[in-house]
Motif scaffolding. Sequence first.
Motif, PDB file in Angstrom:
ATOM      1  N   HIS A   3       0.830  -1.208   0.000  1.00  0.00           N
ATOM      2  CA  HIS A   3       0.000   0.000   0.000  1.00  0.00           C
ATOM      3  C   HIS A   3       0.870   1.266   0.000  1.00  0.00           C
ATOM      4  CE1 HIS A   3      -3.536  -2.503   0.870  1.00  0.00           C
ATOM      5  NE2 HIS A   3      -2.748  -3.152   1.700  1.00  0.00           N
ATOM      6  N   PRO A   4       1.689   1.435  -1.035  1.00  0.00           N
ATOM      7  CA  PRO A   4       2.593   2.593  -1.054  1.00  0.00           C
ATOM      8  C   PRO A   4       1.864   3.930  -1.119  1.00  0.00           C
ATOM      9  CG  PRO A   4       2.574   1.485  -3.191  1.00  0.00           C
ATOM     10  CD  PRO A   4       1.831   0.598  -2.236  1.00  0.00           C
ATOM     11  N   GLU A   5       0.610   3.926  -1.542  1.00  0.00           N
ATOM     12  CA  GLU A   5      -0.165   5.163  -1.602  1.00  0.00           C
ATOM     13  C   GLU A   5      -0.656   5.590  -0.222  1.00  0.00           C
ATOM     14  OE1 GLU A   5      -3.260   2.001  -1.445  1.00  0.00           O
ATOM     15  OE2 GLU A   5      -1.226   2.204  -2.256  1.00  0.00           O
ATOM     16  N   ARG A   6      -0.553   4.696   0.756  1.00  0.00           N
ATOM     17  CA  ARG A   6      -1.039   4.983   2.117  1.00  0.00           C
ATOM     18  C   ARG A   6       0.099   5.255   3.106  1.00  0.00           C
ATOM     19  NH1 ARG A   6      -6.488   5.994   1.694  1.00  0.00           N
ATOM     20  NH2 ARG A   6      -7.628   4.263   0.753  1.00  0.00           N
ATOM     21  N   VAL A   7       1.160   4.467   3.032  1.00  0.00           N
ATOM     22  CA  VAL A   7       2.202   4.487   4.062  1.00  0.00           C
ATOM     23  C   VAL A   7       3.253   5.541   3.720  1.00  0.00           C
ATOM     24  CG1 VAL A   7       3.955   3.126   5.263  1.00  0.00           C
ATOM     25  CG2 VAL A   7       1.787   2.061   4.591  1.00  0.00           C
ATOM     26  N   THR A   8       3.476   6.469   4.663  1.00  0.00           N
ATOM     27  CA  THR A   8       4.377   7.594   4.418  1.00  0.00           C
ATOM     28  C   THR A   8       5.725   7.466   5.114  1.00  0.00           C
ATOM     29  OG1 THR A   8       3.430   8.801   6.292  1.00  0.00           O
ATOM     30  CG2 THR A   8       2.443   9.184   4.114  1.00  0.00           C
ATOM     31  N   ALA A   9       5.832   6.619   6.116  1.00  0.00           N
ATOM     32  CA  ALA A   9       7.084   6.423   6.852  1.00  0.00           C
ATOM     33  C   ALA A   9       6.965   5.144   7.668  1.00  0.00           C
ATOM     34  CB  ALA A   9       7.378   7.611   7.766  1.00  0.00           C
ATOM     35  N   LEU A  10       8.115   4.578   8.042  1.00  0.00           N
ATOM     36  CA  LEU A  10       8.154   3.367   8.847  1.00  0.00           C
ATOM     37  C   LEU A  10       9.080   3.550  10.044  1.00  0.00           C
ATOM     38  CD1 LEU A  10       8.570   0.548   6.131  1.00  0.00           C
ATOM     39  CD2 LEU A  10       6.474   1.141   7.369  1.00  0.00           C
ATOM     40  N   VAL A  11       8.671   3.016  11.198  1.00  0.00           N
ATOM     41  CA  VAL A  11       9.558   2.865  12.344  1.00  0.00           C
ATOM     42  C   VAL A  11       9.510   1.391  12.730  1.00  0.00           C
ATOM     43  CG1 VAL A  11      10.103   3.526  14.702  1.00  0.00           C
ATOM     44  CG2 VAL A  11       9.095   5.208  13.147  1.00  0.00           C
ATOM     45  N   LEU A  12      10.661   0.718  12.654  1.00  0.00           N
ATOM     46  CA  LEU A  12      10.739  -0.730  12.845  1.00  0.00           C
ATOM     47  C   LEU A  12      11.579  -1.008  14.086  1.00  0.00           C
ATOM     48  CD1 LEU A  12      11.521  -1.645   9.111  1.00  0.00           C
ATOM     49  CD2 LEU A  12       9.264  -1.387  10.203  1.00  0.00           C
ATOM     50  N   SER A  13      10.946  -1.467  15.163  1.00  0.00           N
ATOM     51  CA  SER A  13      11.616  -1.612  16.459  1.00  0.00           C
ATOM     52  C   SER A  13      11.653  -3.071  16.908  1.00  0.00           C
ATOM     53  CB  SER A  13      10.885  -0.784  17.522  1.00  0.00           C
ATOM     54  OG  SER A  13      10.783   0.578  17.141  1.00  0.00           O
ATOM     55  N   SER A  14      12.818  -3.494  17.420  1.00  0.00           N
ATOM     56  CA  SER A  14      12.985  -4.883  17.902  1.00  0.00           C
ATOM     57  C   SER A  14      12.548  -5.867  16.827  1.00  0.00           C
ATOM     58  CB  SER A  14      12.161  -5.118  19.182  1.00  0.00           C
ATOM     59  OG  SER A  14      12.580  -4.295  20.224  1.00  0.00           O
ATOM     60  N   GLY A  15      12.936  -5.605  15.602  1.00  0.00           N
ATOM     61  CA  GLY A  15      12.347  -6.342  14.492  1.00  0.00           C
ATOM     62  C   GLY A  15      13.276  -7.288  13.774  1.00  0.00           C
ATOM     63  N   PHE A  16      12.766  -7.812  12.668  1.00  0.00           N
ATOM     64  CA  PHE A  16      13.496  -8.762  11.841  1.00  0.00           C
ATOM     65  C   PHE A  16      12.863  -8.797  10.459  1.00  0.00           C
ATOM     66  CE2 PHE A  16      10.034 -11.026  13.785  1.00  0.00           C
ATOM     67  CZ  PHE A  16       9.583 -11.921  12.828  1.00  0.00           C
ATOM     68  N   ALA A  17      13.626  -9.277   9.492  1.00  0.00           N
ATOM     69  CA  ALA A  17      13.098  -9.481   8.145  1.00  0.00           C
ATOM     70  C   ALA A  17      12.707 -10.937   7.921  1.00  0.00           C
ATOM     71  CB  ALA A  17      14.130  -9.054   7.102  1.00  0.00           C
ATOM     72  N   ARG A  18      13.450 -11.829   8.553  1.00  0.00           N
ATOM     73  CA  ARG A  18      13.152 -13.264   8.496  1.00  0.00           C
ATOM     74  C   ARG A  18      13.753 -13.893   9.753  1.00  0.00           C
ATOM     75  NH1 ARG A  18      17.459 -14.670   3.645  1.00  0.00           N
ATOM     76  NH2 ARG A  18      19.205 -13.488   4.540  1.00  0.00           N
ATOM     77  N   PRO A  19      13.121 -14.899  10.303  1.00  0.00           N
ATOM     78  CA  PRO A  19      13.689 -15.518  11.500  1.00  0.00           C
ATOM     79  C   PRO A  19      14.911 -16.368  11.148  1.00  0.00           C
ATOM     80  CG  PRO A  19      11.676 -16.645  10.840  1.00  0.00           C
ATOM     81  CD  PRO A  19      11.815 -15.454   9.944  1.00  0.00           C
ATOM     82  N   ASN A  20      16.019 -16.140  11.855  1.00  0.00           N
ATOM     83  CA  ASN A  20      17.178 -17.010  11.673  1.00  0.00           C
ATOM     84  C   ASN A  20      17.014 -18.261  12.533  1.00  0.00           C
ATOM     85  OD1 ASN A  20      17.694 -16.129  14.277  1.00  0.00           O
ATOM     86  ND2 ASN A  20      19.479 -14.884  13.726  1.00  0.00           N
ATOM     87  N   ALA A  21      18.007 -19.128  12.542  1.00  0.00           N
ATOM     88  CA  ALA A  21      17.879 -20.400  13.244  1.00  0.00           C
ATOM     89  C   ALA A  21      17.642 -20.191  14.736  1.00  0.00           C
ATOM     90  CB  ALA A  21      19.137 -21.250  13.021  1.00  0.00           C
TER      91      ALA A  21
END
Length: 273
Positions: free
Chosen positions: A105-123
């Motif tokens: 939804h790029p027409e909706r989201v204007t900024a991101l704050v990503l805290s204590s996060g991840f892109a994919r779970p590692n082992a």
Amino acid sequence: MTTSQYSSPAPLVLGSGPALVLAHGAGSDVRDSYGPVLDELARRHTVIGPDYPGSGDTPLPDAPLSLDALADQVVAAGVRAGAETFAVSGFSMGTTVAVRAAVRHPERVTALVLSSGFARPNARLRLVVDVWRALGRTDDSRTLAAYLSLVVGGASWLDERSPEELEEQLALFAAGLPPGTDRQLDLFTTIDVTGDLAAIRVPTLVVSPLEDVLTTPAHSRELADGIPGAELATLDCGHAIAAERPDAWAALITDFLARTAAAAPRPAVHATP
């Protein structure tokens, strides 16, 4: 009109100002993930906080949960609350929801704050989640609460707790896990937003707790390295930032969003002859 396949009650809405939609963590709800910072965020923003299926009053669907549907739910909550565009703050698993929301939804989201996060779970993260799910299927709520305290609390913060404070925390964990926790944690078997990171075109702040043993700083570095122009900030605490460093976290979020709003291009004004 942005819609979601999940049926959900009206989201939490607090404050006034530019809209900020919250995406909470797994095995949590919006008040649990963000509670101590909600009032401070609401001083400068209209804070919109939906609960995932299985959290709060949001019912679980018959089908397994999907990351795309959660992202759509978060965006639909913002629109339902009257916001056409908004920033999204994701915490823990909510960071992957926020990333997917920005891409879908790029027409909706204007900024991101990503805290204590991840892109994919590692082992290691998969192992943490496997133990969490296994303990959640037993009747030993105290052992589960103790395990969660060890993985979400920073070592320094835990070392400073009195026995009474620890007992209070264990009681809260034992009583407070939402019924949809296992279904939410099942998403960890499929989550991978690494392919989405390069497509993000909005200002992004990644907040990395240095004592986080659940989603370790390596996960935050992967997010920051993969998102064009992303900023990386650190905090001296464990995974549960809201409990350990609420003032510092709220300041990072509000200051970043104020800076990005000030730097955003303004529409041209054409003088009338």
